[in-house]
Design a protein around this motif. Structure first.
Motif, mmCIF file in Angstrom:
data_model
loop_
_atom_site.group_PDB
_atom_site.id
_atom_site.type_symbol
_atom_site.label_atom_id
_atom_site.label_comp_id
_atom_site.label_asym_id
_atom_site.label_seq_id
_atom_site.Cartn_x
_atom_site.Cartn_y
_atom_site.Cartn_z
ATOM 1 N N ASP A 173 0.917 -1.076 0.011
ATOM 2 C CA ASP A 173 -0.117 0.023 -0.081
ATOM 3 C C ASP A 173 0.823 1.133 0.029
ATOM 4 O OD1 ASP A 173 -1.830 2.095 0.848
ATOM 5 O OD2 ASP A 173 -3.169 0.692 1.706
ATOM 6 N N ALA A 174 0.407 2.083 -1.052
ATOM 7 C CA ALA A 174 1.320 3.251 -1.092
ATOM 8 C C ALA A 174 0.692 4.459 -0.187
ATOM 9 C CB ALA A 174 1.509 3.742 -2.677
ATOM 10 N N ARG A 175 -0.253 4.290 0.321
ATOM 11 C CA ARG A 175 -0.923 5.498 1.216
ATOM 12 C C ARG A 175 0.053 5.966 2.309
ATOM 13 N NH1 ARG A 175 -6.605 3.722 2.692
ATOM 14 N NH2 ARG A 175 -5.265 1.798 2.943
ATOM 15 N N ALA A 176 -0.296 6.911 3.132
ATOM 16 C CA ALA A 176 0.236 7.309 4.088
ATOM 17 C C ALA A 176 0.204 6.467 5.438
ATOM 18 C CB ALA A 176 -0.093 8.828 4.494
ATOM 19 N N ALA A 177 0.938 6.576 6.249
ATOM 20 C CA ALA A 177 0.900 5.611 7.384
ATOM 21 C C ALA A 177 -0.692 5.596 7.948
ATOM 22 C CB ALA A 177 1.934 5.440 8.146
ATOM 23 N N ASP A 178 -0.995 6.753 8.223
ATOM 24 C CA ASP A 178 -2.263 6.857 9.035
ATOM 25 C C ASP A 178 -3.399 6.323 8.320
ATOM 26 O OD1 ASP A 178 -2.226 9.214 7.556
ATOM 27 O OD2 ASP A 178 -2.798 10.595 8.779
ATOM 28 N N ARG A 179 -3.509 6.587 6.974
ATOM 29 C CA ARG A 179 -4.714 5.861 6.545
ATOM 30 C C ARG A 179 -4.593 4.656 6.237
ATOM 31 N NH1 ARG A 179 -5.955 8.120 0.804
ATOM 32 N NH2 ARG A 179 -7.834 6.896 0.925
#
Length: 281
Positions: A173-179
């Protein structure tokens, strides 16, 4: 065969008069779909043509897709003809987000066998270098050659579902860690990530200036993440856009990467909602 990846602003500046060069401005802002064209018209790299990620590099969103499904092959073939792209084209694509948006165009084109590069640092790097900027809009000369479009690197929702049993690949997953962790979801109706996925935010590929990190550093970072991983990786994000940046960074580091689950979390979240609705019937 190694894929083309990045080009510097200095290299692009030297190429501006090249006959088969086509520069694509792919600036895109998810919360303001008109802004990309607006900032393009205010100022862009000389000769650049605007390409609309939402309307030209994506199909129509439905209840069954993610936010940015791939366009039908015939639709993309029409788009590339209108942009003037054929098998002889050398394409450079840029944005103003470190390649996060441009990587989607790169990924779509490079799997067609087109020679395409992402401009390292994008429009901000061009501006910092002090190179000429022009305003207005450029109209491309349409190509007379129609490309045969296919998406051999596309991974579908069904492929991801089947993989829970087959275990042929690892999701990243390339999204930010919080998402990824389900802590700050503002785009999709369900928070979290696909079970079993790993996380590598695409922003970790960039330095403080928004340039891609050096290949050796990327290789070290990616190798540390993948050192015990024996399966190939399928990349995803929120809607199949920034996942392509991880594919770009991997190739820039000399590592093999191709496959993207384009539906990504925006499609998977819809799937989860349907399952909840079915359970409550």
């Amino acid at each position: 065969m190694a894929l083309p990846t990045l080009i510097s602003v200095a290299q692009l500046h030297e190429m501006l008069e090249q006959k088969d060069l086509l520069i694509l401005d792919s600036r895109f802002y998810l919360t303001d779909l008109e802004k990309g064209r607006q900032v393009y018209e205010l100022g862009h790299i000389p000769g650049a043509v605007f390409v609309d990620l939402h309307h030209q590099l994506a199909g129509h969103e439905t209840e069954q897709t993610g936010r940015h499904p791939l366009p039908e092959p015939e639709q993309l073939a029409d788009t590339l003809m209108a942009l003037g792209i054929d098998n002889n084209s050398q394409v450079v694509v840029y944005d103003d987000m470190g390649g996060a948006m441009a990587a989607r165009a790169w990924w779509m084109l490079v799997q067609q066998g087109i020679e395409v590069y992402v401009l390292d640092g994008g429009f901000p790097a061009w501006q910092r270098a002090g190179y000429l900027i022009e305003a207005g809009e450029n109209t491309p000369t349409p190509s007379t050659q129609r490309l045969n479009i296919s998406y051999p690197w596309l991974v579908s929702e069904d492929d991801v579902v089947a993989n829970f049993e087959a275990e042929r690949f690892q999701l990243l997953d390339a999204r930010a860690a919080d998402r990824f962790q389900g802590e700050n979801e503002t785009m999709d109706p369900v928070a979290g990530h696909i079970p079993g996925a790993m996380n590598r935010p695409f922003m970790h590929n960039l330095n403080e200036q928004g340039m891609m990190k050096a290949p050796a550093l990327l290789l070290d970072e990616w190798s540390g993440l993948l050192q015990d991983l024996e399966k190939p990786i399928v990349y995803y994000c929120g809607s199949g856009v920034t996942a392509c940046h991880n594919v770009l960074a991997m190739n820039y580091a000399g590592l093999e990467a191709k496959h993207v689950y384009v539906g990504s979390w925006s499609q998977w979240a819809k799937r989860m909602l349907r399952k909840l609705d079915e359970a409550n019937v």
